[in-house]
Write a protein that holds these residues in place. Sequence first.
Motif, PDB file in Angstrom:
ATOM      1  N   GLU A 191       0.810  -1.217   0.000  1.00  0.00           N
ATOM      2  CA  GLU A 191       0.000   0.000   0.000  1.00  0.00           C
ATOM      3  C   GLU A 191       0.846   1.270   0.000  1.00  0.00           C
ATOM      4  OE1 GLU A 191       0.615  -1.287   4.289  1.00  0.00           O
ATOM      5  OE2 GLU A 191       0.161  -2.251   2.369  1.00  0.00           O
ATOM      6  N   GLN A 192       2.150   1.142   0.274  1.00  0.00           N
ATOM      7  CA  GLN A 192       3.038   2.295   0.301  1.00  0.00           C
ATOM      8  C   GLN A 192       3.863   2.447  -0.983  1.00  0.00           C
ATOM      9  OE1 GLN A 192       2.890   4.645   2.381  1.00  0.00           O
ATOM     10  NE2 GLN A 192       1.714   3.748   4.073  1.00  0.00           N
ATOM     11  N   ARG A 193       3.534   1.668  -2.017  1.00  0.00           N
ATOM     12  CA  ARG A 193       4.232   1.813  -3.298  1.00  0.00           C
ATOM     13  C   ARG A 193       3.873   3.143  -3.966  1.00  0.00           C
ATOM     14  NH1 ARG A 193       2.599  -3.827  -6.109  1.00  0.00           N
ATOM     15  NH2 ARG A 193       0.623  -3.116  -5.231  1.00  0.00           N
ATOM     16  N   LEU A 194       4.790   3.648  -4.745  1.00  0.00           N
ATOM     17  CA  LEU A 194       4.565   4.867  -5.517  1.00  0.00           C
ATOM     18  C   LEU A 194       4.478   4.545  -6.999  1.00  0.00           C
ATOM     19  CD1 LEU A 194       7.060   7.312  -3.758  1.00  0.00           C
ATOM     20  CD2 LEU A 194       4.605   7.080  -3.352  1.00  0.00           C
ATOM     21  N   SER A 195       3.892   5.440  -7.757  1.00  0.00           N
ATOM     22  CA  SER A 195       3.899   5.300  -9.216  1.00  0.00           C
ATOM     23  C   SER A 195       5.258   5.726  -9.753  1.00  0.00           C
ATOM     24  CB  SER A 195       2.805   6.169  -9.835  1.00  0.00           C
ATOM     25  OG  SER A 195       3.141   7.542  -9.704  1.00  0.00           O
ATOM     26  N   LEU A 196       5.533   5.372 -10.987  1.00  0.00           N
ATOM     27  CA  LEU A 196       6.797   5.786 -11.599  1.00  0.00           C
ATOM     28  C   LEU A 196       6.850   7.306 -11.738  1.00  0.00           C
ATOM     29  CD1 LEU A 196       9.491   5.286 -12.961  1.00  0.00           C
ATOM     30  CD2 LEU A 196       8.269   4.743 -15.088  1.00  0.00           C
ATOM     31  N   ALA A 197       5.737   7.936 -12.110  1.00  0.00           N
ATOM     32  CA  ALA A 197       5.727   9.391 -12.254  1.00  0.00           C
ATOM     33  C   ALA A 197       6.031  10.067 -10.918  1.00  0.00           C
ATOM     34  CB  ALA A 197       4.372   9.850 -12.787  1.00  0.00           C
ATOM     35  N   GLU A 198       5.410   9.590  -9.844  1.00  0.00           N
ATOM     36  CA  GLU A 198       5.689  10.153  -8.516  1.00  0.00           C
ATOM     37  C   GLU A 198       7.157   9.977  -8.148  1.00  0.00           C
ATOM     38  OE1 GLU A 198       1.360   9.376  -6.334  1.00  0.00           O
ATOM     39  OE2 GLU A 198       2.839   7.761  -6.461  1.00  0.00           O
ATOM     40  N   SER A 199       7.727   8.844  -8.534  1.00  0.00           N
ATOM     41  CA  SER A 199       9.120   8.555  -8.188  1.00  0.00           C
ATOM     42  C   SER A 199      10.089   9.441  -8.959  1.00  0.00           C
ATOM     43  CB  SER A 199       9.410   7.072  -8.448  1.00  0.00           C
ATOM     44  OG  SER A 199       8.521   6.254  -7.719  1.00  0.00           O
ATOM     45  N   ILE A 200       9.794   9.687 -10.230  1.00  0.00           N
ATOM     46  CA  ILE A 200      10.656  10.570 -11.018  1.00  0.00           C
ATOM     47  C   ILE A 200      10.619  11.994 -10.449  1.00  0.00           C
ATOM     48  CG2 ILE A 200      10.982  11.634 -13.282  1.00  0.00           C
ATOM     49  CD1 ILE A 200      10.002   8.995 -14.526  1.00  0.00           C
ATOM     50  N   VAL A 201       9.447  12.434  -9.995  1.00  0.00           N
ATOM     51  CA  VAL A 201       9.347  13.752  -9.368  1.00  0.00           C
ATOM     52  C   VAL A 201      10.268  13.837  -8.152  1.00  0.00           C
ATOM     53  CG1 VAL A 201       7.795  15.261  -8.050  1.00  0.00           C
ATOM     54  CG2 VAL A 201       7.051  14.298 -10.238  1.00  0.00           C
ATOM     55  N   GLY A 202      10.400  12.721  -7.407  1.00  0.00           N
ATOM     56  CA  GLY A 202      11.290  12.696  -6.255  1.00  0.00           C
ATOM     57  C   GLY A 202      12.749  12.886  -6.617  1.00  0.00           C
ATOM     58  N   PHE A 203      13.122  12.491  -7.825  1.00  0.00           N
ATOM     59  CA  PHE A 203      14.505  12.657  -8.286  1.00  0.00           C
ATOM     60  C   PHE A 203      14.700  13.946  -9.084  1.00  0.00           C
ATOM     61  CE2 PHE A 203      15.158   7.948  -7.764  1.00  0.00           C
ATOM     62  CZ  PHE A 203      16.341   8.015  -7.053  1.00  0.00           C
ATOM     63  N   THR A 204      13.633  14.727  -9.266  1.00  0.00           N
ATOM     64  CA  THR A 204      13.747  15.897 -10.142  1.00  0.00           C
ATOM     65  C   THR A 204      13.186  17.151  -9.479  1.00  0.00           C
ATOM     66  OG1 THR A 204      11.673  15.215 -11.264  1.00  0.00           O
ATOM     67  CG2 THR A 204      13.753  14.538 -12.270  1.00  0.00           C
ATOM     68  N   ARG A 205      11.854  17.361  -9.593  1.00  0.00           N
ATOM     69  CA  ARG A 205      11.253  18.627  -9.186  1.00  0.00           C
ATOM     70  C   ARG A 205      11.456  18.928  -7.706  1.00  0.00           C
ATOM     71  NH1 ARG A 205       5.890  17.983 -10.949  1.00  0.00           N
ATOM     72  NH2 ARG A 205       4.998  17.733  -8.858  1.00  0.00           N
ATOM     73  N   ASN A 206      11.271  17.936  -6.850  1.00  0.00           N
ATOM     74  CA  ASN A 206      11.379  18.205  -5.411  1.00  0.00           C
ATOM     75  C   ASN A 206      12.816  18.441  -4.978  1.00  0.00           C
ATOM     76  OD1 ASN A 206       8.634  18.005  -5.231  1.00  0.00           O
ATOM     77  ND2 ASN A 206       8.620  15.910  -4.460  1.00  0.00           N
ATOM     78  N   ALA A 207      13.752  17.726  -5.615  1.00  0.00           N
ATOM     79  CA  ALA A 207      15.170  17.947  -5.293  1.00  0.00           C
ATOM     80  C   ALA A 207      15.622  19.341  -5.725  1.00  0.00           C
ATOM     81  CB  ALA A 207      16.026  16.873  -5.962  1.00  0.00           C
ATOM     82  N   ALA A 208      15.042  19.848  -6.812  1.00  0.00           N
ATOM     83  CA  ALA A 208      15.376  21.210  -7.241  1.00  0.00           C
ATOM     84  C   ALA A 208      14.830  22.232  -6.249  1.00  0.00           C
ATOM     85  CB  ALA A 208      14.804  21.470  -8.636  1.00  0.00           C
ATOM     86  N   TRP A 209      13.637  21.960  -5.702  1.00  0.00           N
ATOM     87  CA  TRP A 209      13.012  22.910  -4.774  1.00  0.00           C
ATOM     88  C   TRP A 209      13.818  23.042  -3.489  1.00  0.00           C
ATOM     89  CZ3 TRP A 209      10.696  23.110   0.086  1.00  0.00           C
ATOM     90  CH2 TRP A 209       9.884  24.229   0.326  1.00  0.00           C
ATOM     91  N   THR A 210      14.245  21.931  -2.912  1.00  0.00           N
ATOM     92  CA  THR A 210      14.979  22.022  -1.651  1.00  0.00           C
ATOM     93  C   THR A 210      16.332  22.692  -1.817  1.00  0.00           C
ATOM     94  OG1 THR A 210      15.887  19.775  -1.878  1.00  0.00           O
ATOM     95  CG2 THR A 210      13.856  20.016  -0.596  1.00  0.00           C
ATOM     96  N   SER A 211      16.864  22.676  -3.033  1.00  0.00           N
ATOM     97  CA  SER A 211      18.151  23.345  -3.271  1.00  0.00           C
ATOM     98  C   SER A 211      17.971  24.758  -3.813  1.00  0.00           C
ATOM     99  CB  SER A 211      19.009  22.522  -4.234  1.00  0.00           C
ATOM    100  OG  SER A 211      18.391  22.425  -5.503  1.00  0.00           O
TER     101      SER A 211
END
Length: 525
Positions: free
Chosen positions: A455-475
Amino acid sequence: MDLIILNARIFTSGQAEPWAQALAVKDGRIAALGRTDEIKGLKTKGTQVLDLPGRLITPGLTDAHTHFTMFGQSLRTVDLKNTPSWEACLAKVKKAAQGRPAGEWITGWGWNHNDWADKSEPTKEGLDRAAPDNPVMMVRACGHIVVVNSRALALAGVTRDTPDPEAGRIERDSSGEPTGLLRNARKIFERVIPEPTLEDLKQDALAAQEAALKAGLTGVHSIELLPQWDALAALEEEGKLRMRIHHLLRPEDLKEAAARGMKPGAGSDRLWFGMIKLFADGSLGAGTALLHEPYQDDPGNRGLAYTEPEELRAKVEQAYAYGCDVAIHAIGDRAATNALDALALGRKTHPGPWRDRVEHVQLCRAEDRAKFKEMDVTASIQPVFVPTDWATAEAKWGPERCTESGYAWKSLVYMGIRVQFGSDAPVEPIDPILGLKAAVTRSCGPDSAECWLPEQRLSLAESIVGFTRNAAWTSRKEDRLGSLAPGKYADLTVFSRDLFQVEPQEWPGVEAEMTIINGQIEYRK
């Protein structure tokens, strides 16, 4: 146009227009995105054209939690990852010792006693036999436990009378003698290991860069110290830094940083600083992750507070006073509580638009997940931990506690909490495809079809966002990195196959075909 890519499947990581078929690049930035017939017409004299049918292109992937030069160093030390036993580790140490001058340090990384049949933690005796003439330090996979030999103990001055370091422990036998196993005490030995030179650190960083580019990474967030910053800055000045590095420092670096005039945001779009890294606890495997309730397999143990709450708050305020965002290592649920409380208290004194993050978030109560949302704190997660962690987590924390609070990625995303992904290299391989697979499958091993807490799995799109958009925001670079849109930097990861059309079990066989930074192909298979 300088570069045009046609006939690909492009995931932009943007919220308004998530897909495109082609793109154009001018002066290192995205000039246009759209259909192939639209973009093809933008070709001019001298335009490089890449026709890439069947490939998946994403914004350049960023590993948001590494120890970058340490990862490069690990590539030339004794590799103990995936060893089936302590005896297998000792065989590697013995081989490394052959031909080494007497007295030269031998270091290694990656052993994990939870992978061995007897689960026993190692001691100094085996290392004494394997390398009798050399001091040896072997770091556990988590980075929080070391095992050393007698020569290393002697050089560091560790005896039966040596007190435990703050927030650490020297394991001792029944007679009080050090066993060679130490928890949260690596610095004792790092003080007597010869310091790497600037040139050593530069070579380590270059080795790490080559591995990262080959894996499809255009950027990393690196948690290290000022000497590592100096090495990276020297490489940038020499024109050898080809990827983007957001460098996090420790609070003990702030005085020197201030003396140098280094302020948050200092650097360039290749290398910059703006965040301070703190520690709230230890690790799962070492039994030092700080918990609200006792360990299931060790009822007298609730873990270790690496930094006590009062001191943690003081360090948060120190970082805020300097203008820095904060990242806090917190694996256990009590550590997560302490981290969020410290951030909340610090913000009362220093209100501001902070972009803080909590690292790992492996056990986190529902009430603290609500605090993440309320405070807009990012959960900085390493999905690649699950295939090796899940059994240990259930043994140490219990299945019920794990089900309620363990590695709760979907719960975090569902609540609208920012989630970013990393590897913690050299703790785990730096290859992001492994993190994507772990996030989507939560498999119980590299080749396992069994899923842990599906139940805690993510979609591929959600996972790519974790390696892209969100990492850019925190930096604080989301205006130019993290998604593909006109005006943003042309940082791209090109996969040899479309992961959306391939079964996740096959993803480790899908390679990064190209890594493009500022419109330049920095790696091509």
